[in-house]
Write a protein that holds these residues in place. Structure first.
Motif, PDB file in Angstrom:
ATOM      1  N   TYR A   1      -6.355  14.297  -8.715  1.00  0.00           N
ATOM      2  CA  TYR A   1      -6.803  14.529 -10.089  1.00  0.00           C
ATOM      3  C   TYR A   1      -5.776  14.181 -11.170  1.00  0.00           C
ATOM      4  O   TYR A   1      -6.147  13.971 -12.318  1.00  0.00           O
ATOM      5  N   ALA A   2      -4.474  14.142 -10.799  1.00  0.00           N
ATOM      6  CA  ALA A   2      -3.456  13.983 -11.854  1.00  0.00           C
ATOM      7  C   ALA A   2      -2.583  12.737 -11.707  1.00  0.00           C
ATOM      8  O   ALA A   2      -2.063  12.244 -12.692  1.00  0.00           O
ATOM      9  N   ALA A   3      -2.445  12.234 -10.479  1.00  0.00           N
ATOM     10  CA  ALA A   3      -1.504  11.127 -10.262  1.00  0.00           C
ATOM     11  C   ALA A   3      -2.146   9.783 -10.609  1.00  0.00           C
ATOM     12  O   ALA A   3      -3.341   9.684 -10.878  1.00  0.00           O
ATOM     13  N   CYS A   4      -1.327   8.731 -10.611  1.00  0.00           N
ATOM     14  CA  CYS A   4      -1.825   7.365 -10.705  1.00  0.00           C
ATOM     15  C   CYS A   4      -0.914   6.467  -9.877  1.00  0.00           C
ATOM     16  O   CYS A   4       0.129   6.914  -9.394  1.00  0.00           O
ATOM     17  N   GLY A   5      -1.309   5.232  -9.695  1.00  0.00           N
ATOM     18  CA  GLY A   5      -0.557   4.322  -8.839  1.00  0.00           C
ATOM     19  C   GLY A   5       0.905   4.167  -9.225  1.00  0.00           C
ATOM     20  O   GLY A   5       1.762   3.937  -8.376  1.00  0.00           O
ATOM     21  N   GLU A   6       1.189   4.302 -10.524  1.00  0.00           N
ATOM     22  CA  GLU A   6       2.561   4.141 -11.009  1.00  0.00           C
ATOM     23  C   GLU A   6       3.508   5.200 -10.432  1.00  0.00           C
ATOM     24  O   GLU A   6       4.719   5.054 -10.506  1.00  0.00           O
ATOM     25  N   ASP A   7       2.941   6.283  -9.887  1.00  0.00           N
ATOM     26  CA  ASP A   7       3.785   7.345  -9.330  1.00  0.00           C
ATOM     27  C   ASP A   7       4.284   7.013  -7.929  1.00  0.00           C
ATOM     28  O   ASP A   7       5.143   7.717  -7.397  1.00  0.00           O
ATOM     29  N   VAL A   8       3.741   5.960  -7.326  1.00  0.00           N
ATOM     30  CA  VAL A   8       4.163   5.594  -5.966  1.00  0.00           C
ATOM     31  C   VAL A   8       5.586   5.043  -6.034  1.00  0.00           C
ATOM     32  O   VAL A   8       5.887   4.151  -6.827  1.00  0.00           O
ATOM     33  N   HIS A   9       6.468   5.597  -5.219  1.00  0.00           N
ATOM     34  CA  HIS A   9       7.895   5.300  -5.285  1.00  0.00           C
ATOM     35  C   HIS A   9       8.323   4.331  -4.179  1.00  0.00           C
ATOM     36  O   HIS A   9       9.050   3.371  -4.417  1.00  0.00           O
ATOM     37  N   THR A  10       7.841   4.598  -2.949  1.00  0.00           N
ATOM     38  CA  THR A  10       8.273   3.826  -1.787  1.00  0.00           C
ATOM     39  C   THR A  10       7.075   3.554  -0.887  1.00  0.00           C
ATOM     40  O   THR A  10       6.191   4.406  -0.749  1.00  0.00           O
ATOM     41  N   VAL A  11       7.034   2.358  -0.304  1.00  0.00           N
ATOM     42  CA  VAL A  11       5.918   1.975   0.576  1.00  0.00           C
ATOM     43  C   VAL A  11       6.474   1.373   1.866  1.00  0.00           C
ATOM     44  O   VAL A  11       7.327   0.473   1.820  1.00  0.00           O
ATOM     45  N   ILE A  12       6.002   1.892   2.988  1.00  0.00           N
ATOM     46  CA  ILE A  12       6.429   1.385   4.296  1.00  0.00           C
ATOM     47  C   ILE A  12       5.188   0.980   5.089  1.00  0.00           C
ATOM     48  O   ILE A  12       4.218   1.736   5.161  1.00  0.00           O
ATOM     49  N   VAL A  13       5.182  -0.227   5.650  1.00  0.00           N
ATOM     50  CA  VAL A  13       4.075  -0.681   6.496  1.00  0.00           C
ATOM     51  C   VAL A  13       4.652  -1.245   7.796  1.00  0.00           C
ATOM     52  O   VAL A  13       5.584  -2.058   7.763  1.00  0.00           O
ATOM     53  N   ASP A  14       4.113  -0.799   8.913  1.00  0.00           N
ATOM     54  CA  ASP A  14       4.551  -1.301  10.215  1.00  0.00           C
ATOM     55  C   ASP A  14       6.063  -1.095  10.405  1.00  0.00           C
ATOM     56  O   ASP A  14       6.736  -1.916  11.024  1.00  0.00           O
ATOM     57  N   GLY A  15       6.562  -0.019   9.814  1.00  0.00           N
ATOM     58  CA  GLY A  15       7.990   0.297   9.943  1.00  0.00           C
ATOM     59  C   GLY A  15       8.898  -0.501   9.033  1.00  0.00           C
ATOM     60  O   GLY A  15      10.119  -0.362   9.102  1.00  0.00           O
ATOM     61  N   GLN A  16       8.329  -1.344   8.159  1.00  0.00           N
ATOM     62  CA  GLN A  16       9.127  -2.156   7.230  1.00  0.00           C
ATOM     63  C   GLN A  16       9.001  -1.599   5.814  1.00  0.00           C
ATOM     64  O   GLN A  16       7.890  -1.294   5.370  1.00  0.00           O
ATOM     65  N   ILE A  17      10.113  -1.511   5.115  1.00  0.00           N
ATOM     66  CA  ILE A  17      10.078  -1.053   3.717  1.00  0.00           C
ATOM     67  C   ILE A  17       9.613  -2.213   2.843  1.00  0.00           C
ATOM     68  O   ILE A  17      10.280  -3.228   2.745  1.00  0.00           O
ATOM     69  N   LEU A  18       8.429  -2.053   2.235  1.00  0.00           N
ATOM     70  CA  LEU A  18       7.908  -3.111   1.360  1.00  0.00           C
ATOM     71  C   LEU A  18       8.310  -2.863  -0.088  1.00  0.00           C
ATOM     72  O   LEU A  18       8.406  -3.791  -0.885  1.00  0.00           O
TER      73      LEU A  18
END
Ligand SMILES: [Zn+2]
Length: 466
Positions: free
Chosen positions: A409-426
């Protein structure tokens, strides 16, 4: 791509989305190569795990990467080019002429732009709904490989120029021949399915009712069974879909889909705004999946899909952002909010589709729809390390009373700080690790202008520009 064998993400608030939906305070996730090996309280995980890279997740929510179940990669370049018009005019006068002018390079750059936006707003896996040959499939698959995302790419199959009841309206640049579309899908499947350590999958993207003959539907559903290939298709998106199916086949769209063999767990239907109770029961019985796209459906005034009714009947429903001219963003966190609120207003019932259910649709239900529930969609030891960190040290997320409520209800995509896929930091601290953001933005701005010029469409703001 930067490579590290092990990562320890510690001291965060972990939403596991596991069977019992555990939330861990001061939790940690240990990643070895491409998998999660341990997930528990930080002190317990630290005991016997040494990592190459440590990420301090104090003031962060750690959750499974989001699954966008209905995306058009090629539409990122034409965002805002078809606002406030009806669906048929949207397709015929704007989207098709624009996309019908694409080159392979436009397709590749649009895909990169779209993936950039998805990564920056926490999406780690997506289902691309329909790639035309003119976008250049290989270039797009290479772009998925390069960004590090997990992508299911659907190649358009079609053999007619219509859309629902509107015959011969397809832009010539969007037409493809039946044999060529089927053969190319199979070729792409042979060349790309399972590549990039399993991150890339290929499936059939059936265009729509009116663009595929019953014979083609039957052939593709047989191929899908023989080769265990997935399918996706827009269905029951607008009321005209139903009127067309009743007129042409004397059946509702989902009943017709059953007749030609399209129903079952290999199929994801996008939108499903207008099913009747009998169609909902058929979807549930056959375990056919649905991608709910509330922004697209409300902006194009297609209607509001009966999602609480489908969930209650046992249909698996995920969430999709659709495309640049229909949404017009690829931010799944914003999409969760609309999904959680729009049905409350429609049914005059604040109890339907609670925040928890919206988050399930954006994670574990999306994973299930793609047949990937064993690997992604929740944070559990043994699953793939696809996860995101959301910075909660923000005015709109403070105090942290309920992380699920805050996220939806309160967040948005801009709040995403770190993303990891398949063990790799994207992405770490909002900086992309696999692609150069500035280069993509520059190239996309230039190519967007060129596509509009080539299509010969005048797109201007309605207000005068001084
Ligand atoms: Zn779509």
């Amino acid at each position: 791509m930067p490579s590290q064998a092990s990562i320890l993400i510690h001291s965060g608030l972990v939403l596991t989305l596991d069977q019992s939906r555990r939330i861990l305070r001061d939790g940690a996730v240990a990643v070895q190569d491409d998998r999660i090996v341990k997930i528990d309280k930080t002190t317990l995980v630290r005991k016997d795990f040494r990592a190459d890279v440590e990420i301090d997740a104090s003031h962060m929510i750690i959750l499974p990467g989001l699954v966008d179940l209905h995306v058009h990669l090629a539409q990122a370049l034409i965002r805002g080019c078809a606002d406030d018009v009806s669906l048929i005019a949207w397709l015929r006068d704007r989207v098709w002429p624009l996309q019908g002018s694409y080159t392979h390079e436009d397709g590749r750059v649009s895909a990169l732009l779209c993936m950039l936006e998805m990564i920056k707003s926490g999406t780690t896996t997506f289902l691309e709904a329909m790639l035309h040959s003119r976008y250049g499939f290989d270039g797009i698959a290479e772009a998925v490989e390069r960004t590090g995302m997990r992508g299911v790419l659907s190649k358009i199959v079609m053999d007619q120029a219509g859309y629902a009841g509107s015959e011969q309206i397809m832009h010539p640049g969007m037409m493809e021949e039946k044999e060529a579309t089927v053969n190319e899908t199979l070729r792409m499947h042979g060349g790309w399915n399972g590549k990039a350590n399993g991150r890339i999958q290929v499936r059939f993207g059936l265009r729509s009712l009116g663009a595929c003959s019953p014979t083609l539907f039957r052939e593709v559903s047989a191929l899908s069974r023989e080769r265990d290939m997935g399918m996706t298709m827009h269905l029951n998106e607008v009321r005209e879909d139903g009127e067309f199916a009743e007129r042409a086949f004397r059946k509702r769209p989902v009943e017709f889909a059953e007749e030609v063999g399209l129903l079952g767990p290999r199929m994801v239907f996008a939108h499903m705004v207008w099913p009747n109770p009998g169609e909902i029961a058929l979807l549930a019985k056959t375990q056919t999946h649905v991608a709910h796209c509330p922004s697209s459906n409300t902006k194009l005034a297609s209607g509001i899909a009966p999602v609480p009714e489908m969930l209650r009947a046992g249909v698996n429903v995920g969430l999709g952002c659709d495309g640049g001219p229909s949404n017009n963003s690829y931010d799944m966190i914003r999409e969760m909010k609309l999904a959680a609120v729009v049905h409350k207003a429609r049914l005059l019932d604040p109890l339907v589709l609670p925040a928890e259910e919206a988050l399930e649709m954006a994670t574990i239900r999306g994973a299930r729809a793609l047949g990937m529930e064993g690997d992604i969609g929740s944070l559990e030891a043994g699953k793939k390390a696809d996860l995101i960190l959301v910075d909660s040290n923000r005015p709109h997320l403070t105090p942290m009373t309920n992380p699920v409520s805050h996220l939806v209800y309160a967040a948005c995509g801009e709040d995403v700080h770190t993303v990891i896929v398949d063990g790799q930091i994207l992405m770490r601290n909002r900086v992309l690790a696999t692609v150069n953001e500035e280069d993509i933005l520059k190239e996309a701005a230039k190519r967007g202008r060129e596509v509009i010029a080539r299509a010969g469409i005048d797109i201007q703001p309605r207000w005068p520009i001084a």
